[in-house]
Motif scaffolding. Structure first.
Motif, PDB file in Angstrom:
ATOM      1  N   ILE A  63       0.840  -1.208   0.000  1.00 18.24           N
ATOM      2  CA  ILE A  63       0.000   0.000   0.000  1.00 18.24           C
ATOM      3  C   ILE A  63       0.871   1.253   0.000  1.00 18.24           C
ATOM      4  O   ILE A  63       0.467   2.311  -0.511  1.00 18.24           O
ATOM      5  CB  ILE A  63      -0.940   0.002   1.227  1.00 18.24           C
ATOM      6  CG1 ILE A  63      -1.957  -1.133   1.110  1.00 18.24           C
ATOM      7  CG2 ILE A  63      -1.656   1.342   1.382  1.00 18.24           C
ATOM      8  CD1 ILE A  63      -2.893  -1.250   2.299  1.00 18.24           C
ATOM      9  N   ILE A  64       2.078   1.133   0.540  1.00 18.50           N
ATOM     10  CA  ILE A  64       2.990   2.268   0.620  1.00 18.50           C
ATOM     11  C   ILE A  64       3.306   2.825  -0.771  1.00 18.50           C
ATOM     12  O   ILE A  64       3.594   4.019  -0.931  1.00 18.50           O
ATOM     13  CB  ILE A  64       4.302   1.862   1.337  1.00 18.50           C
ATOM     14  CG1 ILE A  64       5.137   3.096   1.654  1.00 18.50           C
ATOM     15  CG2 ILE A  64       5.082   0.861   0.510  1.00 18.50           C
ATOM     16  CD1 ILE A  64       4.527   4.010   2.679  1.00 18.50           C
ATOM     17  N   LYS A  65       3.209   1.961  -1.800  1.00 16.44           N
ATOM     18  CA  LYS A  65       3.468   2.422  -3.175  1.00 16.44           C
ATOM     19  C   LYS A  65       2.389   3.399  -3.644  1.00 16.44           C
ATOM     20  O   LYS A  65       2.648   4.285  -4.455  1.00 16.44           O
ATOM     21  CB  LYS A  65       3.532   1.223  -4.123  1.00 16.44           C
ATOM     22  CG  LYS A  65       4.748   0.329  -3.904  1.00 16.44           C
ATOM     23  CD  LYS A  65       4.767  -0.810  -4.906  1.00 16.44           C
ATOM     24  CE  LYS A  65       6.013  -1.683  -4.733  1.00 16.44           C
ATOM     25  NZ  LYS A  65       6.042  -2.805  -5.700  1.00 16.44           N
ATOM     26  N   GLN A  66       1.181   3.225  -3.110  1.00 15.78           N
ATOM     27  CA  GLN A  66       0.087   4.117  -3.487  1.00 15.78           C
ATOM     28  C   GLN A  66       0.094   5.411  -2.678  1.00 15.78           C
ATOM     29  O   GLN A  66      -0.399   6.436  -3.128  1.00 15.78           O
ATOM     30  CB  GLN A  66      -1.250   3.396  -3.281  1.00 15.78           C
ATOM     31  CG  GLN A  66      -1.390   2.107  -4.081  1.00 15.78           C
ATOM     32  CD  GLN A  66      -2.684   1.386  -3.769  1.00 15.78           C
ATOM     33  OE1 GLN A  66      -3.701   2.011  -3.484  1.00 15.78           O
ATOM     34  NE2 GLN A  66      -2.649   0.058  -3.819  1.00 15.78           N
ATOM     35  N   LEU A  70       3.417   8.548   3.192  1.00 17.10           N
ATOM     36  CA  LEU A  70       3.329   7.936   4.514  1.00 17.10           C
ATOM     37  C   LEU A  70       4.665   7.333   4.958  1.00 17.10           C
ATOM     38  O   LEU A  70       4.806   6.898   6.100  1.00 17.10           O
ATOM     39  CB  LEU A  70       2.258   6.826   4.523  1.00 17.10           C
ATOM     40  CG  LEU A  70       0.802   7.269   4.304  1.00 17.10           C
ATOM     41  CD1 LEU A  70      -0.111   6.045   4.269  1.00 17.10           C
ATOM     42  CD2 LEU A  70       0.375   8.208   5.425  1.00 17.10           C
ATOM     43  N   LEU A  71       5.632   7.331   4.044  1.00 14.76           N
ATOM     44  CA  LEU A  71       6.933   6.722   4.318  1.00 14.76           C
ATOM     45  C   LEU A  71       7.617   7.378   5.522  1.00 14.76           C
ATOM     46  O   LEU A  71       7.875   8.568   5.538  1.00 14.76           O
ATOM     47  CB  LEU A  71       7.837   6.847   3.091  1.00 14.76           C
ATOM     48  CG  LEU A  71       9.240   6.224   3.212  1.00 14.76           C
ATOM     49  CD1 LEU A  71       9.131   4.713   3.401  1.00 14.76           C
ATOM     50  CD2 LEU A  71      10.090   6.542   1.978  1.00 14.76           C
ATOM     51  N   ALA A 127      11.007  11.637  -4.860  1.00 14.55           N
ATOM     52  CA  ALA A 127      12.164  11.119  -4.129  1.00 14.55           C
ATOM     53  C   ALA A 127      11.746   9.977  -3.194  1.00 14.55           C
ATOM     54  O   ALA A 127      12.469   8.989  -3.042  1.00 14.55           O
ATOM     55  CB  ALA A 127      12.810  12.241  -3.326  1.00 14.55           C
ATOM     56  N   LYS A 128      10.568  10.114  -2.619  1.00 11.92           N
ATOM     57  CA  LYS A 128      10.079   9.061  -1.724  1.00 11.92           C
ATOM     58  C   LYS A 128       9.722   7.800  -2.522  1.00 11.92           C
ATOM     59  O   LYS A 128       9.948   6.684  -2.068  1.00 11.92           O
ATOM     60  CB  LYS A 128       8.855   9.561  -0.951  1.00 11.92           C
ATOM     61  CG  LYS A 128       9.165  10.748  -0.055  1.00 11.92           C
ATOM     62  CD  LYS A 128       7.901  11.373   0.494  1.00 11.92           C
ATOM     63  CE  LYS A 128       8.212  12.681   1.201  1.00 11.92           C
ATOM     64  NZ  LYS A 128       6.991  13.393   1.622  1.00 11.92           N
TER      65      LYS A 128
END
Length: 369
Positions: A63-66, A70-71, A127-128
């Motif tokens: 989900i972090i890819k979407q 939130l990283l 960048a994230k």
């Protein structure tokens, strides 16, 4: 579906279920007013652990890819784990607890991490995204410097130090008699040790980042479940200690008088030497109702009746050991002389109050004499 994908799939359900259980326990803590201010620190500890578990969930589900922004959002809160637990122990069973300037220093690592993370979060989203993609594709080569190792383990090292200090505080504050707190402390110590071992092993051997996440997330989930079980236990213990005597007619002066009678009967008249001594026997001897004795022991000494009696018995046994009585009597006979009904109860109580067996204690005393 490959084995890694299957593991991530199963882990997703484990993490999701654990998060729900953790949140439920936090709600229970909020409603447990009898716990006093300590419940807020314990709830904070659980909440920060759950936030860390959320981070694992974001990666294992991808989900972090979407939502790349939130990283690392919850990373600074990891430095509040140790202070939360330490302040929980410090405020545990304390009617009035206030922050002082020294307590505020515990937030310093969090503030530093927050500033560092805030600077990172100001970077462009692209960048994230690159960082996240690198994370999924990266397979470490095993060449890890000490700085890299320390950076990966810093929060857990600080957490470990805080828990060890808290364990010593429990021993000083409660004379080692709070088994629930001891159990929680050792659960957290095991978490810290295994977390560092796994993290170090993965860094050195070059295991993929996603595999590392799966193992560490499983470890964290099990810890939260064990901690949640202990939290419910703590709530029950506090409820008994705090609400049981709310309607008691005893005032402070009466409690002090009972305390004096109780101490005189046990310490001076040595009623503890009577085998199978019960609270009813003591009640008759000092002409005080049994439930009033229980209240005084609980509120004034923070100890149960049997622990109170056994503490005197163990001190008596230690004096007999120092006099060399063990060379004339068996260990069991010494226990009986001090009021214990059998060898098992003597050994259990002696170990509880001295962290040693009667045999090892006598051997140590013999060498000193």
């Amino acid at each position: 579906m490959d084995s890694l994908g299957a593991s991530a799939f199963v882990l997703t359900f484990l993490l999701g279920g654990t998060i729900l259980i953790g949140l439920f326990v936090i709600v229970v803590l909020f409603r447990a007013r009898s716990l006093g201010i300590s419940r807020w620190f314990l709830a904070a500890l659980l909440f920060f652990l759950i936030l860390h578990l959320d981070t694992f969930l974001l990666f294992t589900t991808e989900i972090i890819k979407q939502y790349p922004n939130l990283l690392g959002l919850s990373y600074p809160t990891l430095f509040l784990l140790g202070p939360s637990y330490f302040l929980f122990v410090k405020s545990f069973n304390t009617k009035r607890f206030t922050f002082n300037r020294v307590d505020m220093l515990h937030t310093l690592p969090f503030i530093i991490a927050f500033i560092e993370q805030f600077i990172y979060l100001m970077q462009p989203t692209a960048a994230k995204v690159n960082t996240i993609n690198y994370y999924y594709k990266n397979i470490p080569d095993g060449n890890v410097t000490f700085i890299e190792w320390l950076s990966a383990n810093l929060f857990i090292i600080l957490f470990f130090i805080y828990v060890v200090v808290s364990l010593k505080l429990i021993k000083l504050k409660f004379n080692g008699n709070k088994s629930v707190l001891n159990r929680i402390s050792w659960t957290l110590i095991v978490l810290c040790v295994f977390y560092m071992i796994f993290q170090t092993g993965f860094l050195i051997t070059g295991v993929s980042a996603i595999t590392t996440e799966i193992v560490l997330a499983s470890l964290m989930a099990i810890t939260i479940l064990l901690l949640s079980y202990s939290v419910v236990d703590i709530k029950d213990v506090f409820s008994k200690n705090k609400t049981k005597y709310e309607t008691s007619p005893l005032n402070k002066s009466e409690q002090i008088l009972i305390n004096e009678k109780l101490t005189h009967a046990v310490a001076v008249e040595k009623m503890y030497l009577k085998t199978n001594l019960k609270i009813k026997d003591l009640s008759v001897a000092i002409d005080v109702p049994s439930h009033h004795i229980s209240q005084v022991l609980s509120e004034h000494m923070n100890i149960s009746f049997y622990d109170f009696i056994n503490s005197y018995r163990i001190e008596e046994a230690k004096q007999l050991f120092k006099k060399g009585t063990a060379s004339k009597l068996s260990i069991q006979a010494i226990g009986e002389e001090c009021g214990f009904g059998n060898k098992t109860s003597f050994y259990r109580a002696f170990k509880k109050f001295t962290n040693e067996t009667p045999n090892s204690y006598f051997s140590k005393i013999t060498k000193e004499l």
